[in-house]
Enzyme design. Structure first.
Site, mmCIF file in Angstrom:
data_model
loop_
_atom_site.group_PDB
_atom_site.id
_atom_site.type_symbol
_atom_site.label_atom_id
_atom_site.label_comp_id
_atom_site.label_asym_id
_atom_site.label_seq_id
_atom_site.Cartn_x
_atom_site.Cartn_y
_atom_site.Cartn_z
ATOM 1 C CG ASN A 73 -3.734 -4.465 3.490
ATOM 2 O OD1 ASN A 73 -3.208 -4.388 2.381
ATOM 3 N ND2 ASN A 73 -3.027 -4.432 4.606
ATOM 4 N NE ARG B 32 -2.047 -1.368 3.508
ATOM 5 C CZ ARG B 32 -2.369 -1.076 4.755
ATOM 6 N NH1 ARG B 32 -3.506 -0.480 5.050
ATOM 7 N NH2 ARG B 32 -1.552 -1.378 5.753
#
Length: 96
Positions: free
Chosen positions: A42, A24
Site C-alpha cells: 500500500n 494485496r
C-alpha cells in the site's frame, strides 16, 4: 521444450478503491498461482504499488488480473512499466 523462459519484469501502480478490499492478499495469491515473484504494498496516497517478475506470459496474466483486482475493488487507473529483472526474488511478498 527447451526449458528456457522469456523473463519479464514490471513495476506498477493501481489506483482507485484498492485499499481495504484485500487487494494485496488477493494479488499475492494470484501471483503465486501464476508462478510470479515480486511484491505488493500500500502507498500513503491510497494506491497500491507492485513489482512482478517471471515468465512473460505469467506476468501478463497477473497484469491483466491487476486491472480488475479482487471483488470489492474498483480500479480507476492502472500503469505498469517494464524494468530490469532482479536476482534473488523467490516468492511474492506483501510488504508493509
Amino acid at each position: 521444450m527447451s526449458g528456457l523462459q522469456d523473463i519479464r519484469a514490471c513495476e506498477g501502480r493501481v489506483e482507485g478503491r484498492v485499499q481495504g478490499v484485500s487487494f494485496r492478499a488477493a494479488m499475492q495469491a494470484a501471483a503465486r498461482q501464476c508462478g510470479v515473484v515480486g511484491w505488493v504494498r500500500n502507498c500513503p496516497d491510497g494506491s497500491v504499488e507492485f513489482r512482478a517478475q517471471g515468465d512473460a506470459a505469467a506476468v501478463q496474466q497477473l497484469l491483466d488480473w491487476s486491472r480488475r483486482g479482487p471483488p470489492g475493488a474498483s480500479v480507476d487507473a492502472f500503469n505498469a512499466r517494464e524494468t530490469e529483472s532482479r536476482p534473488g526474488l523467490t516468492d511474492f511478498e506483501v510488504r508493509f
